[in-house]
Write a protein that holds these residues in place. Structure first.
Motif, PDB file in Angstrom:
ATOM      1  N   SER A 147       0.823  -1.205   0.000  1.00 35.73           N
ATOM      2  CA  SER A 147       0.000   0.000   0.000  1.00 35.73           C
ATOM      3  C   SER A 147       0.862   1.263   0.000  1.00 35.73           C
ATOM      4  N   GLN A 206      -8.813  -1.092  -6.012  1.00 34.34           N
ATOM      5  CA  GLN A 206      -7.859  -1.875  -5.230  1.00 34.34           C
ATOM      6  C   GLN A 206      -6.423  -1.551  -5.637  1.00 34.34           C
ATOM      7  N   THR A 237      -4.748   1.838  -4.559  1.00 36.66           N
ATOM      8  CA  THR A 237      -4.217   1.957  -3.191  1.00 36.66           C
ATOM      9  C   THR A 237      -2.715   1.716  -3.141  1.00 36.66           C
ATOM     10  N   SER A 251     -10.890   7.117  -5.243  1.00 37.89           N
ATOM     11  CA  SER A 251      -9.627   6.381  -5.345  1.00 37.89           C
ATOM     12  C   SER A 251      -8.529   7.220  -5.975  1.00 37.89           C
TER      13      SER A 251
END
Length: 346
Positions: free
Chosen positions: A235, A253, A256, A280
């Motif tokens: 991350s 996803q 990140t 995001s």
């Protein structure tokens, strides 16, 4: 005009078969190329299957072309018979728009002409590299340096430039952490090029099956995206993620994994739309971007860079009668890492 043998798809989703096509006479600024090798790109399969929209048939695919000049028109100044050359995804463009004048022919706003599945300026369909010869205007022909073998150079005309262009544009180099998503025909070139540019390179792949290859080709790290821990551990890690995947992804996803001001750049082109939660990208001022191939000047730069660094594609050389089997194997991710057709077998 010249009649040459070729492999063509007679209709959408039909198996490719041997046929003949007509090549135009060599004009004043044209180069006639005896094709020696032609790479198989996933783009070929998308277009034969009409995955990206209605297509032109019969279709002779192939935009990763390496060969030798056999004849030039009287006005040609850049090439002569015997030169080692390549042709990529474009055989013409408007030459007048802002992008063409800047050497960004891949983003021509006046009508770029694809090497196949396109209409030229005379309204005639273009046919690609799964054929014995091709006639191309000298301004859309690339010189292949002597340090590159023609067979491993062929895939550079698409897979090479498709990964090189975004790596250069987003400044991959020393001090930058770059992830290559997908370890296939595009991804393996992304690994080689990012490593040669001096970046710290991580491969993100569904499994660890190709880990040894990834590390051998220049990756510093290799992680499986099927493992949820990968997204926890990485991350906020990367300055740049280069996605070569042509299947839908959970973009939220993957975003990140970017640092603040990081970029997620798509060069793989899924046939289906992809959903995205805009938070995001808002969180962390991240960029979600795409990149095409490269213009003619940048493609030549890439070929010279590859020659200087000893970079070619990892290939499996096949005969023309294996094309349909190769298409299926590409769809099954069963190639390491690019099929190349020996055109002498057509």
């Amino acid at each position: 005009m010249t009649t040459v043998a070729a492999y063509a798809a007679p209709a959408a989703k039909a198996p490719l078969e041997r046929t003949t096509i007509e090549r135009r006479a060599v004009g004043e600024f044209d180069v006639l190329i005896d094709i020696k090798f032609a790479g198989i790109c996933h783009s070929d399969i998308h277009q034969v299957h009409e995955g990206w929209g209605e297509a032109i048939f019969p279709m002779v695919p192939g935009h990763e072309i390496a060969g030798v000049v056999s004849e030039v028109g009287p006005g040609v100044t850049k090439y002569k018979a015997g030169d080692r050359v390549g042709v990529g995804c474009l055989v013409d463009s408007c030459r007048e728009c802002e992008n063409c004048k800047a050497g960004l022919q891949q983003y021509c706003t006046g009508g770029g002409v694809g090497t196949y599945n396109a209409l030229d300026k005379n309204g005639e369909p273009t046919y690609g590299g799964y054929s014995q010869k091709i006639v191309v205007d000298e301004n859309y022909v690339l010189r292949i340096p002597d340090g590159l073998s023609l067979d491993v150079a062929a895939p550079l005309l698409c897979a090479g430039i498709t990964t090189y262009s975004p790596l250069r544009h987003w400044n991959a180099g020393p001090g930058k952490k770059v992830a290559v998503l997908g370890m296939g025909g595009l991804g393996h070139m992304g690994v080689k090029l990012a490593h040669a540019l001096g970046a710290e390179v991580t491969v993100l792949s569904q499994s660890l099956r190709k880990k040894d290859d990834g590390l051998r080709l220049g990756a510093d790290h290799y992680h499986a995206t099927s493992d949820p821990k990968t997204f926890e551990e990485l991350s906020g890690t990367f300055d740049l993620i280069l996605s070569t995947v042509s299947a839908p992804l959970n973009l939220d996803q993957y975003l990140t994994l970017l640092r603040t001001d990081g970029a997620f750049v798509n060069v793989g082109a899924p046939e289906e739309p992809i959903a995205l939660n805009l938070f995001s990208v808002i969180a962390g001022r991240k960029t979600l971007a795409g990149s095409g191939i490269g213009g003619i000047p940048e493609t030549q730069e890439m070929l010279d860079f590859c020659a200087a660094h000893g970079i070619g594609a990892e290939i499996e050389l096949i005969g023309a009668d294996e094309i349909n089997e190769a298409y299926q194997r590409v769809q099954d991710s069963d190639v390491r890492y690019r099929f190349v057709i020996d055109v002498a077998t057509i």
